[in-house]
Motif scaffolding. Sequence first.
Motif, PDB file in Angstrom:
ATOM      1  N   LEU A  20       0.738  -1.100  -0.078  1.00 36.92           N
ATOM      2  CA  LEU A  20      -0.087  -0.128  -0.012  1.00 36.92           C
ATOM      3  C   LEU A  20       0.993   1.270  -0.005  1.00 36.92           C
ATOM      4  O   LEU A  20       0.575   2.268  -0.754  1.00 36.92           O
ATOM      5  N   ILE A  21       1.916   1.332   0.781  1.00 33.70           N
ATOM      6  CA  ILE A  21       2.682   2.574   0.795  1.00 33.70           C
ATOM      7  C   ILE A  21       3.468   2.723  -0.453  1.00 33.70           C
ATOM      8  O   ILE A  21       3.794   3.555  -1.153  1.00 33.70           O
ATOM      9  N   SER A  24       0.942   3.997  -3.140  1.00 35.80           N
ATOM     10  CA  SER A  24       0.701   5.385  -2.806  1.00 35.80           C
ATOM     11  C   SER A  24       1.876   6.187  -3.568  1.00 35.80           C
ATOM     12  O   SER A  24       1.852   7.321  -4.007  1.00 35.80           O
ATOM     13  N   SER A  27       1.699   6.551  -7.002  1.00 36.87           N
ATOM     14  CA  SER A  27       0.478   7.454  -7.346  1.00 36.87           C
ATOM     15  C   SER A  27       1.011   8.826  -7.255  1.00 36.87           C
ATOM     16  O   SER A  27       0.629   9.508  -8.067  1.00 36.87           O
ATOM     17  N   PHE A  28       1.805   9.007  -6.102  1.00 35.59           N
ATOM     18  CA  PHE A  28       2.073  10.514  -5.805  1.00 35.59           C
ATOM     19  C   PHE A  28       3.177  10.812  -6.958  1.00 35.59           C
ATOM     20  O   PHE A  28       3.316  12.201  -7.607  1.00 35.59           O
ATOM     21  N   LEU A  50      -5.088   3.685  -9.791  1.00 33.19           N
ATOM     22  CA  LEU A  50      -6.110   3.841  -8.800  1.00 33.19           C
ATOM     23  C   LEU A  50      -6.974   2.635  -8.490  1.00 33.19           C
ATOM     24  O   LEU A  50      -7.327   2.372  -7.283  1.00 33.19           O
ATOM     25  N   VAL A  53      -4.715   0.692  -5.981  1.00 30.82           N
ATOM     26  CA  VAL A  53      -4.760   1.217  -4.830  1.00 30.82           C
ATOM     27  C   VAL A  53      -5.998   0.845  -4.072  1.00 30.82           C
ATOM     28  O   VAL A  53      -5.861   0.324  -3.057  1.00 30.82           O
ATOM     29  N   SER A  54      -6.930   0.999  -4.626  1.00 25.02           N
ATOM     30  CA  SER A  54      -8.215   0.549  -4.023  1.00 25.02           C
ATOM     31  C   SER A  54      -8.657  -0.844  -3.799  1.00 25.02           C
ATOM     32  O   SER A  54      -8.791  -1.247  -2.672  1.00 25.02           O
ATOM     33  N   ASN A  56      -5.596  -2.841  -2.967  1.00 22.07           N
ATOM     34  CA  ASN A  56      -5.011  -2.858  -2.011  1.00 22.07           C
ATOM     35  C   ASN A  56      -5.434  -2.553  -0.554  1.00 22.07           C
ATOM     36  O   ASN A  56      -5.090  -3.082   0.374  1.00 22.07           O
ATOM     37  N   ILE A  57      -6.159  -1.308  -0.727  1.00 24.71           N
ATOM     38  CA  ILE A  57      -6.776  -0.826   0.509  1.00 24.71           C
ATOM     39  C   ILE A  57      -7.739  -1.824   1.096  1.00 24.71           C
ATOM     40  O   ILE A  57      -7.782  -1.936   2.199  1.00 24.71           O
ATOM     41  N   THR A  96       3.622  -4.431  -7.075  1.00 27.35           N
ATOM     42  CA  THR A  96       3.115  -3.360  -6.308  1.00 27.35           C
ATOM     43  C   THR A  96       3.776  -3.723  -4.818  1.00 27.35           C
ATOM     44  O   THR A  96       3.968  -4.703  -4.402  1.00 27.35           O
TER      45      THR A  96
END
Length: 134
Positions: A20-21, A24, A27-28, A50, A53-54, A56-57, A96
Amino acid sequence: MFEFHIKRTKFLLVLQGIALIGVSLISFAVLSQMSQFPFSDLLLVLLPILLIVSLNIASFYGLFKKQLWSLKLIMGLYFVQLIGIEPPDFSFALSTGVKLPISVTFNELTVTLNILAALVLWVSYSSLKSLKQG
């Protein structure tokens, strides 16, 4: 059925946090370079990020809340990351978080196997199997 975390699910929880890190940070990095892309190319780059990310969240939250579906989602996420293919003209590999690759080259084709993804698949499958039994 899944009242407490076993060592394998704790390992998966830490690994999903790292993933997740990593996603992120990617994406940054993409968002910081946003002015260099045309809008249509930006959508092609940003939408898969995105989505990842979703997912993984969702898998991190589900695993934290001790849900069995999260183990299946983690298996799906890491199954996609298992093999990478790189012919001379393009490259396809999804990663990821942390990656431990082993690459083999045949003529101009490079095939990469992510050992960490294989380990995560085995750990999540064995965790799912043991949690369903007990």
